[in-house]
Design a protein around this motif. Sequence first.
Motif, mmCIF file in Angstrom:
data_model
loop_
_atom_site.group_PDB
_atom_site.id
_atom_site.type_symbol
_atom_site.label_atom_id
_atom_site.label_comp_id
_atom_site.label_asym_id
_atom_site.label_seq_id
_atom_site.Cartn_x
_atom_site.Cartn_y
_atom_site.Cartn_z
ATOM 1 N N LYS A 29 0.838 -1.210 0.000
ATOM 2 C CA LYS A 29 0.000 0.000 0.000
ATOM 3 C C LYS A 29 0.867 1.250 0.000
ATOM 4 O O LYS A 29 0.579 2.206 -0.715
ATOM 5 C CB LYS A 29 -0.922 0.010 1.225
ATOM 6 C CG LYS A 29 -2.118 -0.866 1.089
ATOM 7 C CD LYS A 29 -3.038 -0.755 2.293
ATOM 8 C CE LYS A 29 -4.177 -1.744 2.162
ATOM 9 N NZ LYS A 29 -4.784 -2.083 3.427
ATOM 10 N N GLU A 30 1.924 1.242 0.830
ATOM 11 C CA GLU A 30 2.811 2.406 0.914
ATOM 12 C C GLU A 30 3.437 2.714 -0.446
ATOM 13 O O GLU A 30 3.461 3.859 -0.884
ATOM 14 C CB GLU A 30 3.924 2.174 1.940
ATOM 15 C CG GLU A 30 3.470 2.242 3.378
ATOM 16 C CD GLU A 30 4.575 1.900 4.367
ATOM 17 O OE1 GLU A 30 5.723 1.639 3.947
ATOM 18 O OE2 GLU A 30 4.291 1.903 5.580
ATOM 19 N N VAL A 31 3.955 1.684 -1.101
ATOM 20 C CA VAL A 31 4.632 1.912 -2.379
ATOM 21 C C VAL A 31 3.632 2.286 -3.468
ATOM 22 O O VAL A 31 3.936 3.106 -4.340
ATOM 23 C CB VAL A 31 5.529 0.712 -2.769
ATOM 24 C CG1 VAL A 31 4.750 -0.414 -3.397
ATOM 25 C CG2 VAL A 31 6.655 1.144 -3.689
ATOM 26 N N ALA A 32 2.420 1.742 -3.418
ATOM 27 C CA ALA A 32 1.388 2.118 -4.388
ATOM 28 C C ALA A 32 1.047 3.601 -4.244
ATOM 29 O O ALA A 32 0.853 4.311 -5.240
ATOM 30 C CB ALA A 32 0.142 1.256 -4.196
ATOM 31 N N GLU A 33 1.005 4.064 -3.011
ATOM 32 C CA GLU A 33 0.731 5.484 -2.741
ATOM 33 C C GLU A 33 1.876 6.359 -3.267
ATOM 34 O O GLU A 33 1.634 7.411 -3.866
ATOM 35 C CB GLU A 33 0.532 5.701 -1.233
ATOM 36 C CG GLU A 33 0.043 7.077 -0.855
ATOM 37 C CD GLU A 33 -1.293 7.473 -1.507
ATOM 38 O OE1 GLU A 33 -1.427 8.651 -1.874
ATOM 39 O OE2 GLU A 33 -2.175 6.615 -1.662
ATOM 40 N N LYS A 34 3.119 5.917 -3.083
ATOM 41 C CA LYS A 34 4.273 6.671 -3.598
ATOM 42 C C LYS A 34 4.217 6.767 -5.129
ATOM 43 O O LYS A 34 4.501 7.814 -5.695
ATOM 44 C CB LYS A 34 5.593 5.993 -3.186
ATOM 45 C CG LYS A 34 5.946 6.147 -1.734
ATOM 46 C CD LYS A 34 7.255 5.419 -1.445
ATOM 47 C CE LYS A 34 7.567 5.378 0.033
ATOM 48 N NZ LYS A 34 8.789 4.597 0.310
ATOM 49 N N ILE A 35 3.861 5.659 -5.771
ATOM 50 C CA ILE A 35 3.772 5.644 -7.234
ATOM 51 C C ILE A 35 2.665 6.589 -7.703
ATOM 52 O O ILE A 35 2.848 7.376 -8.641
ATOM 53 C CB ILE A 35 3.540 4.201 -7.757
ATOM 54 C CG1 ILE A 35 4.808 3.366 -7.551
ATOM 55 C CG2 ILE A 35 3.133 4.205 -9.230
ATOM 56 C CD1 ILE A 35 4.638 1.880 -7.806
#
Length: 161
Positions: A29-35
């Motif tokens: 979820k964190e990396v999806a938000e960063k992307i």
Amino acid sequence: MEEKKNILTYEGLKKYEDELHELKVVKRKEVAEKIKEAREQGDLSENAEYDAAKDEQRDIEARIEALEKILKNAEVVVEEDVDLNKISIGCKVKIRDLEFEEDLEYKIVGSSEANSLKGKISNESPVGKALIGAKKGQTVTVETQAGTLKYKVLGIERSEV
């Protein structure tokens, strides 16, 4: 070809399951938000944040795949059932290095759990291989690149979970 079993202690199994859960539930979820945030900045061809987030996503997915493979082929050693008459995976051993007159303590674990800095040695390492099956009072000889080492088994006990 049959895949190699990953021998794990219960502690190791729990650690891998917790890490897998953390990666799937939190880190994805964190990396999806960063992307998503990086995409909103516009031009992706020169967007360092986007590239870094995609690299992080690739690393997370690779680790998830590796953990799932370890867990799929896991064989858990029930430490309460370990035979304390001889050294086996899942037990803690106290040995004496006969050359340096030094007492050492190790937990014998499967190769995926090994961490010499934490006193966990693999059953596949030269020392681990030599110790497997040894009994209290027995002296084992280990052939290593550094030469021949001799250890006397001082004690075998269950490791604390």
